[in-house]
Design an enzyme around this catalytic site. Structure first.
Site, mmCIF file in Angstrom:
data_model
loop_
_atom_site.group_PDB
_atom_site.id
_atom_site.type_symbol
_atom_site.label_atom_id
_atom_site.label_comp_id
_atom_site.label_asym_id
_atom_site.label_seq_id
_atom_site.Cartn_x
_atom_site.Cartn_y
_atom_site.Cartn_z
ATOM 1 N N ALA A 74 0.850 -1.194 0.000
ATOM 2 C CA ALA A 74 0.000 0.000 0.000
ATOM 3 C C ALA A 74 0.882 1.240 0.000
ATOM 4 O O ALA A 74 2.011 1.206 0.476
ATOM 5 C CB ALA A 74 -0.908 0.028 1.228
ATOM 6 N N SER A 76 1.341 4.731 1.785
ATOM 7 C CA SER A 76 0.932 5.050 3.150
ATOM 8 C C SER A 76 1.316 6.431 3.655
ATOM 9 O O SER A 76 1.082 6.731 4.815
ATOM 10 C CB SER A 76 1.518 4.001 4.105
ATOM 11 O OG SER A 76 2.919 4.023 4.050
ATOM 12 N N TYR A 140 -6.026 8.126 3.776
ATOM 13 C CA TYR A 140 -5.377 6.852 4.051
ATOM 14 C C TYR A 140 -6.307 5.942 4.850
ATOM 15 O O TYR A 140 -6.540 4.787 4.491
ATOM 16 C CB TYR A 140 -4.057 7.069 4.788
ATOM 17 C CG TYR A 140 -3.357 5.780 5.141
ATOM 18 C CD1 TYR A 140 -2.878 4.944 4.139
ATOM 19 C CD2 TYR A 140 -3.172 5.391 6.455
ATOM 20 C CE1 TYR A 140 -2.242 3.753 4.445
ATOM 21 C CE2 TYR A 140 -2.528 4.214 6.780
ATOM 22 C CZ TYR A 140 -2.069 3.399 5.767
ATOM 23 O OH TYR A 140 -1.443 2.213 6.083
#
Length: 166
Positions: A74, A76, A140
């Protein structure tokens, strides 16, 4: 158990990989190497691609005999999320959607998501319990919450067992 680790060539992924191997499990890694390093996986099989590439990932799962997934891949950096929300939604949520579809196609029914406490937003109380309302206040946390919701839907349809580590 044979586990597929997405983002396994990254900092956290390399430690998860090491812990799995030390516990006697087998592993295979998928990482696009945008943030990770080939050397971080040692002798473990590394497939360099995006984890949302459903056809290729499902074939890897089948050919490698994968029984479960630990999804660590991911973007981040919260500051970047604010500047480039489309990139982060497409990378985090879009790639996770492709990965979940690969699991469905390959028959993989165990899934661990590296999530975040940011799914809760501003806490009503501390400590934060799992039952705390989920109201992410940044992109996020919102993308991680969206992935958790996708996991719930896949569980309802395909009995995908999953856990989100916050």
């Amino acid at each position: 158990m044979k586990v597929l680790i997405t983002g396994g060539a990254g900092y956290i992924g390399s430690f998860v990989l090491r812990a799995l191997l030390e516990a006697g499990h087998e592993a295979v890694v998928i990482d696009d190497l945008s943030m990770g390093h080939r050397s971080a996986v040692g002798d473990t099989t590394l497939h360099v691609l995006e984890c949302g590439d459903t056809p290729r990932v499902s074939e890897i799962m089948r050919s490698e005999g994968v029984e479960g997934v630990i999804h660590l891949a991911a973007l981040s950096l919260v500051g970047d999320f604010v500047r480039e929300p489309g990139l982060y939604w497409s990378r985090n949520v879009g790639q996770a959607a492709g990965l979940l579809e690969a699991c469905r196609v390959a028959g993989v029914r165990r899934f661990v998501l590296s999530s975040t406490a940011a799914v809760y937003g501003e806490p009503e109380s501390v400590p934060i319990y799992e039952e705390h309302p989920s109201r992410p206040t940044n992109p996020y946390g919102a993308t991680k919450r969206a992935i958790e919701q996708m996991l719930s839907h896949y569980n309802a349809v395909d009995e995908l067992g999953w856990v989100a580590l916050r």
